[in-house]
Write an enzyme that holds these catalytic residues in place. Structure first.
Site, PDB file in Angstrom:
ATOM      1  N   LYS A  60      26.007  55.329  37.816  1.00 41.12           N
ATOM      2  CA  LYS A  60      25.629  55.427  39.229  1.00 41.12           C
ATOM      3  C   LYS A  60      26.791  54.909  40.070  1.00 41.12           C
ATOM      4  CE  LYS A  60      23.996  52.692  42.289  1.00 41.12           C
ATOM      5  NZ  LYS A  60      24.735  53.178  43.462  1.00 41.12           N
ATOM      6  N   GLU A 104      31.741  42.552  36.313  1.00 47.90           N
ATOM      7  CA  GLU A 104      33.098  42.374  36.859  1.00 47.90           C
ATOM      8  C   GLU A 104      32.923  42.183  38.347  1.00 47.90           C
ATOM      9  OE1 GLU A 104      35.837  42.110  35.247  1.00 47.90           O
ATOM     10  OE2 GLU A 104      35.126  42.695  33.265  1.00 47.90           O
ATOM     11  N   CYS A 110      39.422  43.733  43.913  1.00 54.98           N
ATOM     12  CA  CYS A 110      38.786  42.521  43.395  1.00 54.98           C
ATOM     13  C   CYS A 110      39.819  41.445  43.125  1.00 54.98           C
ATOM     14  CB  CYS A 110      38.026  42.850  42.122  1.00 54.98           C
ATOM     15  SG  CYS A 110      39.072  43.652  40.906  1.00 54.98           S
ATOM     16  N   GLU A 128      34.921  35.834  49.554  1.00 53.00           N
ATOM     17  CA  GLU A 128      35.724  37.040  49.383  1.00 53.00           C
ATOM     18  C   GLU A 128      35.709  37.828  50.700  1.00 53.00           C
ATOM     19  OE1 GLU A 128      34.186  40.145  46.830  1.00 53.00           O
ATOM     20  OE2 GLU A 128      36.155  40.299  45.875  1.00 53.00           O
TER      21      GLU A 128
HETATM   22  P1  NAD Z   1      28.311  46.052  45.777  1.00 55.09           P
HETATM   23  O1  NAD Z   1      27.985  44.917  44.879  1.00 55.09           O
HETATM   24  O2  NAD Z   1      27.755  46.052  47.147  1.00 55.09           O
HETATM   25  O3  NAD Z   1      27.832  47.440  45.118  1.00 55.09           O
HETATM   26  C1  NAD Z   1      28.246  47.821  43.830  1.00 55.09           C
HETATM   27  C2  NAD Z   1      27.256  48.812  43.250  1.00 55.09           C
HETATM   28  O4  NAD Z   1      25.990  48.179  43.055  1.00 55.09           O
HETATM   29  C3  NAD Z   1      26.996  50.029  44.118  1.00 55.09           C
HETATM   30  O5  NAD Z   1      26.915  51.167  43.276  1.00 55.09           O
HETATM   31  C4  NAD Z   1      25.637  49.711  44.742  1.00 55.09           C
HETATM   32  O6  NAD Z   1      24.894  50.860  45.113  1.00 55.09           O
HETATM   33  C5  NAD Z   1      24.943  48.984  43.617  1.00 55.09           C
HETATM   34  N1  NAD Z   1      23.852  48.090  44.040  1.00 55.09           N
HETATM   35  C6  NAD Z   1      23.675  47.483  45.235  1.00 55.09           C
HETATM   36  N2  NAD Z   1      22.590  46.675  45.197  1.00 55.09           N
HETATM   37  C7  NAD Z   1      22.068  46.779  43.947  1.00 55.09           C
HETATM   38  C8  NAD Z   1      20.965  46.170  43.268  1.00 55.09           C
HETATM   39  N3  NAD Z   1      20.173  45.288  43.885  1.00 55.09           N
HETATM   40  N4  NAD Z   1      20.746  46.496  41.969  1.00 55.09           N
HETATM   41  C9  NAD Z   1      21.565  47.357  41.312  1.00 55.09           C
HETATM   42  N5  NAD Z   1      22.618  47.981  41.903  1.00 55.09           N
HETATM   43  C10 NAD Z   1      22.873  47.680  43.200  1.00 55.09           C
HETATM   44  O7  NAD Z   1      29.909  46.149  45.771  1.00 55.09           O
HETATM   45  P2  NAD Z   1      30.850  47.073  46.645  1.00 55.09           P
HETATM   46  O8  NAD Z   1      30.795  46.599  48.065  1.00 55.09           O
HETATM   47  O9  NAD Z   1      30.596  48.501  46.327  1.00 55.09           O
HETATM   48  O10 NAD Z   1      32.296  46.721  46.007  1.00 55.09           O
HETATM   49  C11 NAD Z   1      33.034  45.609  46.376  1.00 55.09           C
HETATM   50  C12 NAD Z   1      32.853  44.466  45.389  1.00 55.09           C
HETATM   51  O11 NAD Z   1      33.240  44.894  44.083  1.00 55.09           O
HETATM   52  C13 NAD Z   1      33.738  43.291  45.709  1.00 55.09           C
HETATM   53  O12 NAD Z   1      32.998  42.098  45.565  1.00 55.09           O
HETATM   54  C14 NAD Z   1      34.831  43.366  44.647  1.00 55.09           C
HETATM   55  O13 NAD Z   1      35.458  42.156  44.357  1.00 55.09           O
HETATM   56  C15 NAD Z   1      34.087  43.905  43.483  1.00 55.09           C
HETATM   57  N6  NAD Z   1      35.014  44.503  42.522  1.00 55.09           N
HETATM   58  C16 NAD Z   1      35.236  43.851  41.332  1.00 55.09           C
HETATM   59  C17 NAD Z   1      36.146  44.380  40.392  1.00 55.09           C
HETATM   60  C18 NAD Z   1      36.408  43.687  39.077  1.00 55.09           C
HETATM   61  O14 NAD Z   1      36.889  44.358  38.149  1.00 55.09           O
HETATM   62  N7  NAD Z   1      36.144  42.405  38.929  1.00 55.09           N
HETATM   63  C19 NAD Z   1      36.794  45.573  40.683  1.00 55.09           C
HETATM   64  C20 NAD Z   1      36.546  46.203  41.896  1.00 55.09           C
HETATM   65  C21 NAD Z   1      35.633  45.658  42.799  1.00 55.09           C
END
Ligand code: NAD
Length: 491
Positions: free
Chosen positions: A179, A253, A287, A384
């Site tokens: 997803k 992650e 990230c 962040e």
């Molecule tokens: P997010 O956590 O808002 O969303 C990530 C995913 O989770 C999306 O597909 C979203 O639809 C889904 N989601 C949202 N709420 C959910 C729930 N309650 N249950 C299950 N799924 C749910 O993150 P974002 O804003 O899309 O991305 C940015 C974040 O990702 C930043 O915190 C960044 O640091 C992190 N990130 C981490 C890495 C890593 O490898 N450590 C890499 C890239 C991004």
């Protein structure tokens, strides 16, 4: 809804489908501020159908039972198709998330290496004959596929973060439901066409699009064996809680507040370049953003001047223009969050050395921002930002640098800049972070485990550790001599 939108579909059990509902989600082009594509908002029934297809393909289908050699061949085929279509996928992603076309192209051109690497591991000798202490027993371990994997990915690098999961999962023999983020679903939905062409059996790879509701359905699904998640720490926590109901395995992650530690003996030009790449590349939306600059006090002004000088020259603009260096922020809420954290920092006493405002270009553009006078306990240094905002924090000696570096709930990455090889290694050992770069920043590879300490996550992607995340270890003991043993003792 306008007919001009490009339409993408779900991919379930080897079929492209609009799903069982009528709702669609619109994807915005953050640079132009206009809708440009749409995907189905998958219903619970669609999610269940995708999970059932993956379960069937895992239990009775050919994928988990075929030879590792055949799996590896399919991975190599998929890699070749990505090589062929890298430009198309980079264009889709840059349009969807506003990141530079050249950055997305670099990612897509590199991604086949993940499939080649894990295809190699799939056919390598990864079980073990154990040093049994019982002469009448042999003991061996086997690594078996963990089962049905659900991948939930964020908007910043959708293809890369899916393939970091998909390549090891497929190599292990797992089946997969992904997803993507509701903000950037397009490249993942389009990727199903490559999977189809590569000849993966039906049900091995499935795409469901949607937002939080779809993610929640997957995270709490009793028929999923493992959730591989990349995203924010708040959502990671919610996923871990849902997954706990069924003891579903999770790897998370998450975010970071990574330090760039610059000592007085560092090459200032190289350090400035590394700091710029850590915080302004991808508009800070990575990230591993090196968002805290810890700098030895005697060179703080010189280094900040060098960074500000470079920041002034950063070209903001159209992400598809090869001369652009920073695109817009991906979403309006993200844009608002960045500006509100900067305002909070200045209210707490931080000073703006550069930027700090919406950029003259308008839209979702934010100026590359350098803040001095930051205390490590301020929100700007602890939360962040996920934007182009660098917080500068001076230190006096190595001990203080390490204490500041570790004064965070996160632990994803760190950069160390010094010409003293002993100091570099002493500090690298003491910094609590999953990746440490010495005189470099932001290098990754399929062979190098990546992940976080603390609130930056659980588990690792890439390398052997990344494969183990998709495997269960089974130990098989065989008694060789027909000897009965005392039934009331262990050993
Ligand atoms: P997010 O956590 O808002 O969303 C990530 C995913 O989770 C999306 O597909 C979203 O639809 C889904 N989601 C949202 N709420 C959910 C729930 N309650 N249950 C299950 N799924 C749910 O993150 P974002 O804003 O899309 O991305 C940015 C974040 O990702 C930043 O915190 C960044 O640091 C992190 N990130 C981490 C890495 C890593 O490898 N450590 C890499 C890239 C991004």
């Amino acid at each position: 809804m306008s007919d001009t939108l490009q339409r993408f579909r779900l991919y379930i059990d080897g079929q492209f489908t609009d799903g069982s509902g009528t709702e669609r989600l619109t994807s915005l082009n953050p640079y132009r501020g206009v809708p440009w594509a749409s995907v189905p908002d998958a219903t619970d029934a669609d999610v269940d159908a995708a999970v059932s297809a993956a379960r069937r393909a895992f239990e009775s289908g050919p994928w988990s039972r075929t030879t590792p050699q055949k799996r590896a061949a399919v991975l190599r085929r998929l890699a070749a198709l990505i090589e062929r279509d890298a430009e198309k996928f980079a264009r889709l992603e840059s349009t969807d998330n506003g990141k530079l076309y050249r950055e997305m192209l670099g990612q897509w051109r590199y991604l086949p290496e993940w499939l080649y690497y894990y295809a190699g591991l799939a056919v390598s000798d990864i079980g073990a004959v154990l040093p049994s202490d019982k002469p009448n027993f042999t003991a061996v371990t086997r690594r078996e596929p963990i089962g049905v994997v659900a991948a939930i990915t964020p908007w910043n690098s959708p293809g890369l973060l899916m393939l970091w999961k998909l390549a090891p999962a497929l190599a292990a023999g797992c089946t997969f439901v992904v997803k993507p983020s509701e903000h950037t679903p397009v490249s993942t939905a389009a990727f199903a066409e490559l999977v189809h062409e590569a000849g993966l059996p039906p049900g091995v790879f499935n795409v469901v699009t949607g937002g939080r509701r779809v993610g929640e359905r997957l995270a709490g699904h009793p028929d999923i064996d493992k959730i591989a998640f990349t995203g924010s720490d708040g959502v990671g926590r919610a996923i871990a809680q849902s997954a706990a109901q069924h003891f579903t395995r999770v790897s998370l992650e998450l975010g970071g507040k990574s330090p760039q530690i610059v000592f007085a003996d560092a090459d200032i030009g190289l350090a400035a370049n590394g700091v710029i790449s850590g915080i302004f590349a991808a508009t800070g939306q990575t990230c591993m953003a090196g968002s805290r600059l810890l700098v030895q006090r005697e060179i703080a002004d010189t280094l900040v001047d060098a960074i500000v000088e470079r920041a002034r020259g950063i070209r903001l603009g159209d992400p598809t223009d090869p001369d652009t260096q920073m695109g817009p922020v991906a979403t309006r809420p993200q844009y608002d969050k960045i500006l509100s954290l900067v305002a909070d920092a200045t209210a707490q006493g931080a000073r703006i050395a550069h930027g700090g405002k919406p950029a003259a270009l308008g839209g979702l553009f934010v100026e590359p921002t350098v803040l001095t006078g930051v205390d490590n306990r301020m929100r700007i240094a602890q939360e962040e930002v996920f934007g182009p905002v660098l917080s500068v924090i001076p230190f006096d000696d190595e001990k203080e640098a390490i204490a500041l570096a570790n004064d965070t709930r996160y632990g994803l990455a760190a950069g160390i800049w010094t010409d003293d090889v002993r100091r570099a290694n002493r500090v690298a050992l003491k910094v609590r972070a999953g990746s440490v770069w010495i005189n470099a920043y932001r290098t990754v590879g399929p062979f190098a485990p990546f992940g976080g300490f603390g609130h930056s996550g659980i588990g690792r992607e890439n390398g052997l550790a990344g494969l183990a995340e998709f495997q269960e270890v089974k130990t098989i003991w065989t008694e060789l001599e027909g000897q009965a043993r005392d039934p009331f003792t262990l050993g």
